[in-house]
Design an enzyme around this catalytic site. Structure first.
Site, PDB file in Angstrom:
ATOM      1  N   ARG A   1      48.453  40.039  39.725  1.00 50.47           N
ATOM      2  CA  ARG A   1      49.548  39.274  38.925  1.00 50.47           C
ATOM      3  C   ARG A   1      50.799  40.136  38.742  1.00 50.47           C
ATOM      4  O   ARG A   1      51.617  39.094  38.875  1.00 50.47           O
ATOM      5  CB  ARG A   1      48.637  38.996  37.636  1.00 50.47           C
ATOM      6  CG  ARG A   1      47.849  37.638  37.894  1.00 50.47           C
ATOM      7  CD  ARG A   1      46.679  37.489  36.761  1.00 50.47           C
ATOM      8  NE  ARG A   1      45.685  38.517  36.978  1.00 50.47           N
ATOM      9  CZ  ARG A   1      44.743  38.646  36.044  1.00 50.47           C
ATOM     10  NH1 ARG A   1      44.507  37.665  35.042  1.00 50.47           N
ATOM     11  NH2 ARG A   1      43.726  39.534  36.008  1.00 50.47           N
TER      12      ARG A   1
ATOM     13  N   LYS B   1      45.267  41.172  50.187  1.00 52.90           N
ATOM     14  CA  LYS B   1      43.985  41.113  49.909  1.00 52.90           C
ATOM     15  C   LYS B   1      43.653  39.418  49.691  1.00 52.90           C
ATOM     16  O   LYS B   1      44.405  38.801  48.993  1.00 52.90           O
ATOM     17  CB  LYS B   1      43.362  41.629  48.646  1.00 52.90           C
ATOM     18  CG  LYS B   1      41.903  41.350  48.267  1.00 52.90           C
ATOM     19  CD  LYS B   1      41.837  42.259  46.713  1.00 52.90           C
ATOM     20  CE  LYS B   1      41.737  41.791  45.758  1.00 52.90           C
ATOM     21  NZ  LYS B   1      40.997  40.524  45.269  1.00 52.90           N
TER      22      LYS B   1
ATOM     23  N   ASP C   1      23.566  38.186  48.976  1.00 56.69           N
ATOM     24  CA  ASP C   1      22.514  37.298  49.605  1.00 56.69           C
ATOM     25  C   ASP C   1      21.297  38.025  50.036  1.00 56.69           C
ATOM     26  O   ASP C   1      21.515  39.333  49.937  1.00 56.69           O
ATOM     27  CB  ASP C   1      22.944  36.210  50.537  1.00 56.69           C
ATOM     28  CG  ASP C   1      22.553  34.943  50.464  1.00 56.69           C
ATOM     29  OD1 ASP C   1      21.294  34.997  50.507  1.00 56.69           O
ATOM     30  OD2 ASP C   1      23.244  33.768  50.559  1.00 56.69           O
TER      31      ASP C   1
ATOM     32  N   ASP D   1      38.118  39.955  50.462  1.00 55.01           N
ATOM     33  CA  ASP D   1      37.300  40.220  49.179  1.00 55.01           C
ATOM     34  C   ASP D   1      36.472  39.334  48.759  1.00 55.01           C
ATOM     35  O   ASP D   1      36.793  38.378  47.799  1.00 55.01           O
ATOM     36  CB  ASP D   1      38.559  40.563  47.857  1.00 55.01           C
ATOM     37  CG  ASP D   1      37.833  41.148  46.913  1.00 55.01           C
ATOM     38  OD1 ASP D   1      36.582  41.454  46.618  1.00 55.01           O
ATOM     39  OD2 ASP D   1      38.341  40.923  45.588  1.00 55.01           O
TER      40      ASP D   1
ATOM     41  N   THR E   1      35.876  45.032  37.082  1.00 56.08           N
ATOM     42  CA  THR E   1      36.858  45.746  36.166  1.00 56.08           C
ATOM     43  C   THR E   1      37.105  44.926  35.011  1.00 56.08           C
ATOM     44  O   THR E   1      37.616  45.274  33.844  1.00 56.08           O
ATOM     45  CB  THR E   1      38.301  46.132  36.704  1.00 56.08           C
ATOM     46  OG1 THR E   1      38.804  45.195  37.558  1.00 56.08           O
ATOM     47  CG2 THR E   1      38.055  47.327  37.564  1.00 56.08           C
TER      48      THR E   1
ATOM     49  N   LYS F   1      33.026  39.669  48.077  1.00 55.56           N
ATOM     50  CA  LYS F   1      32.048  40.391  46.914  1.00 55.56           C
ATOM     51  C   LYS F   1      30.711  39.672  47.380  1.00 55.56           C
ATOM     52  O   LYS F   1      30.012  38.917  46.597  1.00 55.56           O
ATOM     53  CB  LYS F   1      32.422  40.086  45.502  1.00 55.56           C
ATOM     54  CG  LYS F   1      33.791  40.465  45.142  1.00 55.56           C
ATOM     55  CD  LYS F   1      33.991  40.449  43.706  1.00 55.56           C
ATOM     56  CE  LYS F   1      35.156  41.222  43.479  1.00 55.56           C
ATOM     57  NZ  LYS F   1      36.503  40.336  43.785  1.00 55.56           N
TER      58      LYS F   1
HETATM   59  O1  C5P Z   1      46.025  40.330  38.828  1.00 57.29           O
HETATM   60  P1  C5P Z   1      45.354  41.553  39.022  1.00 57.29           P
HETATM   61  O2  C5P Z   1      46.114  42.806  39.378  1.00 57.29           O
HETATM   62  O3  C5P Z   1      44.395  41.724  37.746  1.00 57.29           O
HETATM   63  O4  C5P Z   1      44.188  41.262  40.230  1.00 57.29           O
HETATM   64  C1  C5P Z   1      43.087  42.318  40.558  1.00 57.29           C
HETATM   65  C2  C5P Z   1      42.487  41.524  41.857  1.00 57.29           C
HETATM   66  O5  C5P Z   1      41.348  42.650  42.125  1.00 57.29           O
HETATM   67  C3  C5P Z   1      41.689  40.394  41.794  1.00 57.29           C
HETATM   68  O6  C5P Z   1      42.123  39.644  42.888  1.00 57.29           O
HETATM   69  C4  C5P Z   1      40.444  40.500  41.475  1.00 57.29           C
HETATM   70  O7  C5P Z   1      39.628  39.510  42.144  1.00 57.29           O
HETATM   71  C5  C5P Z   1      40.191  41.732  42.035  1.00 57.29           C
HETATM   72  N1  C5P Z   1      38.979  42.785  41.569  1.00 57.29           N
HETATM   73  C6  C5P Z   1      38.951  43.224  40.229  1.00 57.29           C
HETATM   74  N2  C5P Z   1      37.972  43.991  40.120  1.00 57.29           N
HETATM   75  C7  C5P Z   1      36.958  44.330  40.921  1.00 57.29           C
HETATM   76  C8  C5P Z   1      37.102  43.941  42.384  1.00 57.29           C
HETATM   77  C9  C5P Z   1      38.169  43.099  42.555  1.00 57.29           C
HETATM   78  O8  C5P Z   1      39.746  42.897  39.714  1.00 57.29           O
HETATM   79  N3  C5P Z   1      35.942  45.094  40.590  1.00 57.29           N
END
Ligand code: C5P
Length: 231
Positions: A209, A34, A66, A61, A116, A63
């Site tokens: 992460r 991603k 517009d 990703d 989230t 998001k």
């Molecule tokens: O590091 P971590 O596992 O928390 O990363 C989650 C990834 O998912 C990030 O790239 C974040 O931008 C993405 N994301 C999210 N919540 C959403 C959509 C995408 O955390 N609703």
């Protein structure tokens, strides 16, 4: 679908060079990556084309949000590369425009329900109507599917309710906020372990992460796969 196909590694690192090194270090194990807003200003789009060219699956990703005309044009351009997944915000008019822009390409349009990282207090600040976040996310998911989305992004906490909806039963659900046992939660507020999320109905898991910031990303990735297979 094998476990490897269900894990999407979020390339949330400081540079495209680092992202490419990460992709190469996971080659043969991970096959879905991603690329998000963090890399876009640093050549992330070119990186997405390169990774796609190398045969990996790519989730862009962005998001997007517009007016319909701009969404349609933006999505039409982005879909020329046949990226696998592209995110837009879950507003029905945005989704309809994105589906139009996607045309006959294979890119799946996924709608964001609520990030989230948000909890009810954050929704209050954003003037989102009262109600449980799960219920609101579930009805946002339903509206997104009705507008033509191929699936939604949803946290593990909303998964059971969204999956129970006949309209969403067979759709793609991508779940971020995944934390393997004993790992740091960081800024996520609604998290689950990889196995929990899959059992609750996630089609794909987005993991950033816990893999990107590990001293040994491949070992971290393998550990997550093992945790899924063992539980
Ligand atoms: O590091 P971590 O596992 O928390 O990363 C989650 C990834 O998912 C990030 O790239 C974040 O931008 C993405 N994301 C999210 N919540 C959403 C959509 C995408 O955390 N609703």
């Amino acid at each position: 679908m094998s476990t490897k196909d269900k894990i999407i590694v979020a390339l949330d690192v400081e540079s495209c060079d680092k992202a490419l090194t990460l992709v190469e270090s996971l080659e043969g194990h991970a096959n879905f990556f991603k690329i998000g807003l963090g890399l876009i200003g640093k050549g992330g789009l070119e990186l997405a084309y390169e990774i796609k060219k190398r045969g990996f699956n790519v989730f862009l990703d962005l998001k997007l949000l517009d007016i319909s005309n701009t969404i349609k044009n933006a999505v039409s351009g982005l879909c020329e590369a046949n990226f696998d997944f592209l995110t837009v915000q879950g507003d029905p008019q945005v989704i309809k425009a994105a589906v139009e822009g996607r045309g006959q390409t294979d890119t799946k349009i996924l709608a964001v329900t609520f990030l989230t990282s948000l909890n009810r207090e954050d929704l209050d600040q954003n003037l989102i109507k009262p109600g449980e976040i799960q219920t609101l996310a579930s009805s946002r998911a339903e509206k997104a599917i009705l507008a033509g989305a191929d699936g939604v992004i949803a946290s593990s906490k909303e998964l059971p309710m969204i999956r129970a909806n006949p309209l969403c039963m067979t759709k793609i659900i991508v779940t971020p906020g995944i934390r393997p046992t004993n790992s740091a939660i960081n800024d996520q507020k609604r998290v689950a372990t990889p196995s929990e999320a899959l059992k609750m109905g996630a089609s794909y898991l987005v993991i950033g992460r816990p893999i990107c910031q590990a001293n040994d990303p491949l070992a971290a990735y393998k550990k997550i796969k093992k945790e899924i297979l063992d539980t």
